[in-house]
Design a protein around this motif. Sequence first.
Motif, PDB file in Angstrom:
ATOM      1  N   ILE A  13      19.688  -2.152  -0.616  1.00 53.09           N
ATOM      2  CA  ILE A  13      18.531  -2.975  -0.978  1.00 53.09           C
ATOM      3  C   ILE A  13      17.319  -2.589  -0.150  1.00 53.09           C
ATOM      4  N   ARG A  14      17.514  -2.351   1.133  1.00 52.87           N
ATOM      5  CA  ARG A  14      16.384  -1.965   1.996  1.00 52.87           C
ATOM      6  C   ARG A  14      15.801  -0.617   1.601  1.00 52.87           C
ATOM      7  N   SER A  15      16.663   0.333   1.265  1.00 46.16           N
ATOM      8  CA  SER A  15      16.151   1.653   0.870  1.00 46.16           C
ATOM      9  C   SER A  15      15.382   1.567  -0.446  1.00 46.16           C
ATOM     10  N   LYS A  16      15.898   0.777  -1.382  1.00 51.99           N
ATOM     11  CA  LYS A  16      15.185   0.613  -2.652  1.00 51.99           C
ATOM     12  C   LYS A  16      13.876  -0.142  -2.444  1.00 51.99           C
ATOM     13  N   SER A  17      13.883  -1.096  -1.547  1.00 54.51           N
ATOM     14  CA  SER A  17      12.668  -1.847  -1.247  1.00 54.51           C
ATOM     15  C   SER A  17      11.592  -0.931  -0.668  1.00 54.51           C
ATOM     16  N   GLU A  18      11.996  -0.037   0.220  1.00 52.91           N
ATOM     17  CA  GLU A  18      11.041   0.917   0.799  1.00 52.91           C
ATOM     18  C   GLU A  18      10.485   1.855  -0.249  1.00 52.91           C
ATOM     19  N   SER A  19      11.330   2.324  -1.163  1.00 49.52           N
ATOM     20  CA  SER A  19      10.837   3.233  -2.198  1.00 49.52           C
ATOM     21  C   SER A  19       9.894   2.503  -3.148  1.00 49.52           C
ATOM     22  N   ILE A  20      10.183   1.253  -3.461  1.00 51.57           N
ATOM     23  CA  ILE A  20       9.286   0.470  -4.319  1.00 51.57           C
ATOM     24  C   ILE A  20       7.961   0.241  -3.607  1.00 51.57           C
ATOM     25  N   GLU A  21       8.004  -0.038  -2.323  1.00 53.05           N
ATOM     26  CA  GLU A  21       6.782  -0.256  -1.554  1.00 53.05           C
ATOM     27  C   GLU A  21       5.922   1.006  -1.526  1.00 53.05           C
ATOM     28  N   ASN A  22       6.555   2.168  -1.363  1.00 54.32           N
ATOM     29  CA  ASN A  22       5.803   3.428  -1.361  1.00 54.32           C
ATOM     30  C   ASN A  22       5.160   3.695  -2.710  1.00 54.32           C
ATOM     31  N   ILE A  23       5.897   3.445  -3.785  1.00 58.78           N
ATOM     32  CA  ILE A  23       5.354   3.657  -5.126  1.00 58.78           C
ATOM     33  C   ILE A  23       4.198   2.693  -5.375  1.00 58.78           C
ATOM     34  N   TRP A  24       4.369   1.429  -4.988  1.00 61.45           N
ATOM     35  CA  TRP A  24       3.333   0.421  -5.182  1.00 61.45           C
ATOM     36  C   TRP A  24       2.067   0.798  -4.417  1.00 61.45           C
ATOM     37  N   HIS A  25       2.239   1.270  -3.189  1.00 61.84           N
ATOM     38  CA  HIS A  25       1.085   1.658  -2.382  1.00 61.84           C
ATOM     39  C   HIS A  25       0.373   2.864  -2.986  1.00 61.84           C
ATOM     40  N   SER A  26       1.132   3.804  -3.517  1.00 63.18           N
ATOM     41  CA  SER A  26       0.498   4.992  -4.099  1.00 63.18           C
ATOM     42  C   SER A  26      -0.245   4.659  -5.381  1.00 63.18           C
ATOM     43  N   LEU A  27       0.179   3.607  -6.085  1.00 61.72           N
ATOM     44  CA  LEU A  27      -0.519   3.220  -7.310  1.00 61.72           C
ATOM     45  C   LEU A  27      -1.886   2.624  -7.019  1.00 61.72           C
ATOM     46  N   PHE A  28      -1.988   1.841  -5.947  1.00 65.56           N
ATOM     47  CA  PHE A  28      -3.209   1.099  -5.695  1.00 65.56           C
ATOM     48  C   PHE A  28      -4.047   1.652  -4.559  1.00 65.56           C
ATOM     49  N   SER A  29      -3.681   2.773  -3.996  1.00 71.31           N
ATOM     50  CA  SER A  29      -4.525   3.365  -2.972  1.00 71.31           C
ATOM     51  C   SER A  29      -5.595   4.215  -3.641  1.00 71.31           C
ATOM     52  N   GLU A  30      -6.795   4.120  -3.107  1.00 72.37           N
ATOM     53  CA  GLU A  30      -7.908   4.853  -3.694  1.00 72.37           C
ATOM     54  C   GLU A  30      -7.833   6.309  -3.255  1.00 72.37           C
ATOM     55  N   LYS A  31      -7.905   7.186  -4.236  1.00 72.88           N
ATOM     56  CA  LYS A  31      -7.848   8.607  -3.937  1.00 72.88           C
ATOM     57  C   LYS A  31      -9.249   9.107  -3.616  1.00 72.88           C
ATOM     58  N   LYS A  32      -9.370   9.841  -2.535  1.00 76.22           N
ATOM     59  CA  LYS A  32     -10.669  10.333  -2.117  1.00 76.22           C
ATOM     60  C   LYS A  32     -10.968  11.647  -2.827  1.00 76.22           C
ATOM     61  N   GLU A  33     -12.218  11.757  -3.265  1.00 72.89           N
ATOM     62  CA  GLU A  33     -12.645  12.993  -3.916  1.00 72.89           C
ATOM     63  C   GLU A  33     -12.892  14.058  -2.847  1.00 72.89           C
ATOM     64  N   ASN A  34     -12.372  15.244  -3.093  1.00 76.59           N
ATOM     65  CA  ASN A  34     -12.478  16.301  -2.101  1.00 76.59           C
ATOM     66  C   ASN A  34     -13.754  17.117  -2.241  1.00 76.59           C
ATOM     67  N   ASN A  35     -14.206  17.291  -3.459  1.00 78.18           N
ATOM     68  CA  ASN A  35     -15.393  18.119  -3.616  1.00 78.18           C
ATOM     69  C   ASN A  35     -16.424  17.392  -4.471  1.00 78.18           C
ATOM     70  N   ARG A  36     -17.557  18.011  -4.633  1.00 72.85           N
ATOM     71  CA  ARG A  36     -18.689  17.385  -5.309  1.00 72.85           C
ATOM     72  C   ARG A  36     -18.399  17.123  -6.784  1.00 72.85           C
ATOM     73  N   SER A  37     -17.693  18.013  -7.451  1.00 68.11           N
ATOM     74  CA  SER A  37     -17.432  17.825  -8.875  1.00 68.11           C
ATOM     75  C   SER A  37     -16.529  16.614  -9.118  1.00 68.11           C
ATOM     76  N   GLU A  38     -15.552  16.401  -8.259  1.00 66.11           N
ATOM     77  CA  GLU A  38     -14.697  15.217  -8.397  1.00 66.11           C
ATOM     78  C   GLU A  38     -15.480  13.944  -8.118  1.00 66.11           C
ATOM     79  N   LEU A  39     -16.416  13.992  -7.173  1.00 64.08           N
ATOM     80  CA  LEU A  39     -17.260  12.846  -6.877  1.00 64.08           C
ATOM     81  C   LEU A  39     -18.125  12.496  -8.085  1.00 64.08           C
ATOM     82  N   VAL A  40     -18.730  13.485  -8.701  1.00 65.45           N
ATOM     83  CA  VAL A  40     -19.575  13.256  -9.877  1.00 65.45           C
ATOM     84  C   VAL A  40     -18.729  12.750 -11.038  1.00 65.45           C
TER      85      VAL A  40
END
Length: 86
Positions: free
Chosen positions: A26-53
């Motif tokens: 249960i703990r291992s599955k909980s950690e994997s769910i937490e990682n997936i949840w965090h990756s869904l709602f974390s804002e991805k930073k644009e690396n270059n100007r074209s991605e920013l635009v």
Amino acid sequence: MTTDNNNRFNTREELEVRKNELLTEIRSKSESIENIWHSLFSEKKENNRSELVAGIVSKGIMAFDAFMLVRKLMKQYNRIFRRKKR
């Protein structure tokens, strides 16, 4: 998740071992769910100007789409939003 009702535990130690196995699972599955949840709602930073635009254009299109949706709904259901005449 499957449960086996055929598991027969003869001693208390066997029951505690199974309980500990289930807790670690249960703990291992909980950690994997937490990682997936965090990756869904974390804002991805644009690396270059074209991605920013592209991000700015995408957010602008979403804002325009939301505005048009509200305008359409207000036009369609204007009796709800209409002010009462005195």
